[in-house]
Design a protein around this motif. Structure first.
Motif, PDB file in Angstrom:
ATOM      1  N   ALA A 102       0.815  -1.219   0.000  1.00 57.78           N
ATOM      2  CA  ALA A 102       0.000   0.000   0.000  1.00 57.78           C
ATOM      3  C   ALA A 102       0.849   1.269   0.000  1.00 57.78           C
ATOM      4  N   HIS A 103       2.039   1.196   0.565  1.00 55.71           N
ATOM      5  CA  HIS A 103       2.914   2.368   0.666  1.00 55.71           C
ATOM      6  C   HIS A 103       4.185   2.162  -0.135  1.00 55.71           C
ATOM      7  N   ARG A 104       4.052   1.626  -1.328  1.00 56.15           N
ATOM      8  CA  ARG A 104       5.235   1.271  -2.123  1.00 56.15           C
ATOM      9  C   ARG A 104       6.064   2.481  -2.555  1.00 56.15           C
ATOM     10  N   THR A 105       5.515   3.688  -2.430  1.00 56.39           N
ATOM     11  CA  THR A 105       6.298   4.880  -2.785  1.00 56.39           C
ATOM     12  C   THR A 105       6.866   5.587  -1.550  1.00 56.39           C
ATOM     13  N   ALA A 106       6.718   4.991  -0.369  1.00 55.53           N
ATOM     14  CA  ALA A 106       7.272   5.579   0.854  1.00 55.53           C
ATOM     15  C   ALA A 106       8.796   5.612   0.777  1.00 55.53           C
ATOM     16  N   PHE A 107       9.393   6.513   1.485  1.00 52.18           N
ATOM     17  CA  PHE A 107      10.851   6.650   1.593  1.00 52.18           C
ATOM     18  C   PHE A 107      11.533   6.837   0.235  1.00 52.18           C
ATOM     19  N   PRO A 108      11.175   7.853  -0.515  1.00 51.66           N
ATOM     20  CA  PRO A 108      11.779   8.030  -1.846  1.00 51.66           C
ATOM     21  C   PRO A 108      13.288   8.280  -1.814  1.00 51.66           C
ATOM     22  N   LYS A 109      13.826   8.702  -0.678  1.00 52.28           N
ATOM     23  CA  LYS A 109      15.263   8.985  -0.565  1.00 52.28           C
ATOM     24  C   LYS A 109      16.050   7.824   0.030  1.00 52.28           C
ATOM     25  N   LEU A 110      15.400   6.694   0.248  1.00 52.78           N
ATOM     26  CA  LEU A 110      16.022   5.569   0.946  1.00 52.78           C
ATOM     27  C   LEU A 110      17.257   5.054   0.212  1.00 52.78           C
ATOM     28  N   ARG A 111      18.375   4.955   0.966  1.00 45.50           N
ATOM     29  CA  ARG A 111      19.631   4.459   0.417  1.00 45.50           C
ATOM     30  C   ARG A 111      20.043   3.137   1.054  1.00 45.50           C
ATOM     31  N   ALA A 112      19.526   2.867   2.268  1.00 49.40           N
ATOM     32  CA  ALA A 112      19.897   1.641   2.976  1.00 49.40           C
ATOM     33  C   ALA A 112      18.693   1.094   3.722  1.00 49.40           C
ATOM     34  N   LEU A 113      18.452  -0.210   3.560  1.00 48.61           N
ATOM     35  CA  LEU A 113      17.342  -0.882   4.235  1.00 48.61           C
ATOM     36  C   LEU A 113      17.837  -2.202   4.805  1.00 48.61           C
ATOM     37  N   SER A 114      17.654  -2.370   6.110  1.00 43.90           N
ATOM     38  CA  SER A 114      17.972  -3.626   6.772  1.00 43.90           C
ATOM     39  C   SER A 114      16.725  -4.072   7.507  1.00 43.90           C
ATOM     40  N   ASP A 124       3.548 -14.659   7.104  1.00 47.41           N
ATOM     41  CA  ASP A 124       3.056 -13.672   6.150  1.00 47.41           C
ATOM     42  C   ASP A 124       3.734 -13.998   4.820  1.00 47.41           C
ATOM     43  N   LEU A 125       3.156 -14.952   4.098  1.00 43.03           N
ATOM     44  CA  LEU A 125       3.809 -15.517   2.925  1.00 43.03           C
ATOM     45  C   LEU A 125       4.058 -14.516   1.806  1.00 43.03           C
ATOM     46  N   GLY A 126       3.299 -13.438   1.759  1.00 39.33           N
ATOM     47  CA  GLY A 126       3.500 -12.438   0.717  1.00 39.33           C
ATOM     48  C   GLY A 126       4.538 -11.393   1.063  1.00 39.33           C
ATOM     49  N   LEU A 127       5.153 -11.485   2.245  1.00 38.39           N
ATOM     50  CA  LEU A 127       6.067 -10.441   2.700  1.00 38.39           C
ATOM     51  C   LEU A 127       7.300 -10.313   1.814  1.00 38.39           C
ATOM     52  N   PHE A 128       7.950 -11.416   1.504  1.00 37.68           N
ATOM     53  CA  PHE A 128       9.174 -11.327   0.707  1.00 37.68           C
ATOM     54  C   PHE A 128       8.874 -10.704  -0.659  1.00 37.68           C
ATOM     55  N   GLY A 129       7.821 -11.135  -1.301  1.00 36.75           N
ATOM     56  CA  GLY A 129       7.436 -10.575  -2.599  1.00 36.75           C
ATOM     57  C   GLY A 129       7.091  -9.095  -2.500  1.00 36.75           C
ATOM     58  N   ALA A 130       6.387  -8.720  -1.434  1.00 35.70           N
ATOM     59  CA  ALA A 130       6.030  -7.311  -1.232  1.00 35.70           C
ATOM     60  C   ALA A 130       7.284  -6.458  -1.042  1.00 35.70           C
ATOM     61  N   LEU A 131       8.273  -6.987  -0.332  1.00 35.26           N
ATOM     62  CA  LEU A 131       9.517  -6.249  -0.119  1.00 35.26           C
ATOM     63  C   LEU A 131      10.322  -6.117  -1.405  1.00 35.26           C
ATOM     64  N   VAL A 132      10.342  -7.172  -2.210  1.00 40.46           N
ATOM     65  CA  VAL A 132      11.042  -7.103  -3.494  1.00 40.46           C
ATOM     66  C   VAL A 132      10.407  -6.017  -4.361  1.00 40.46           C
ATOM     67  N   GLU A 133       9.088  -5.971  -4.383  1.00 48.28           N
ATOM     68  CA  GLU A 133       8.383  -4.931  -5.138  1.00 48.28           C
ATOM     69  C   GLU A 133       8.670  -3.546  -4.540  1.00 48.28           C
TER      70      GLU A 133
END
Length: 150
Positions: A102-114, A124-133
């Motif tokens: 739902a918030h796939r455009t959040a953090f437009p300046k993001l350079r690092a994500l851990s 939450d089986l869709g989590l990995f796919g949602a993160l890749v997207e």
């Protein structure tokens, strides 16, 4: 404290007084705070003030409980984040895949994500796919770490 730029709080006992004190510090540093680290503190998700999050460029939220409300607050209000670390034990019955979609455009300046999600949260089986997207919409992303997706 009006010039405080970086704040790290960890292993603070979960008393009402401690929570009130921490929230007060965050409220008084809204204009200056750029880096916030919260670690090993149950109940600290209530400290995430939208006004503070809007200026923060680096957020580390580790070893605490993460709820739907807390992640939504981060996704909506932390628009200037360049670095995000979430090493969490999500609240029961919370599945964040839908929030990342739902918030796939959040953090437009993001350079690092851990992101490390544990406590059998991989249900939450869709989590990995949602993160890749989600990371696909981050042209400036230079570092990505995803862990504990069993």
């Amino acid at each position: 404290m009006s010039s405080l730029r970086s704040l790290s709080l960890s292993n603070i006992p979960g008393s009402p007084y401690n929570h009130q004190t921490a929230r007060s510090i965050l409220q008084h540093t809204t204009e200056s705070l750029k880096h916030l680290e919260l670690a090993s503190i149950d109940g600290c998700e209530g400290w995430l003030e939208p006004s503070s999050l809007s200026r923060i460029t680096s957020l580390s939220y580790c070893d605490g409980r993460l709820s739907h409300t807390a992640l939504t607050t981060i996704l909506i209000h932390a628009e200037n984040l360049e670095s995000l670390t979430l090493h969490v034990k999500p609240a029961q019955s919370f599945a964040p895949a839908s929030l990342f979609k739902a918030h796939r455009t959040a953090f437009p300046k993001l350079r690092a994500l851990s992101l490390r999600i544990n406590d059998r949260f991989a249900l939450d089986l869709g989590l990995f796919g949602a993160l890749v997207e989600f990371v696909g919409h981050r042209p400036n992303l230079e570092m990505l770490a995803l862990q504990d997706f069993a």
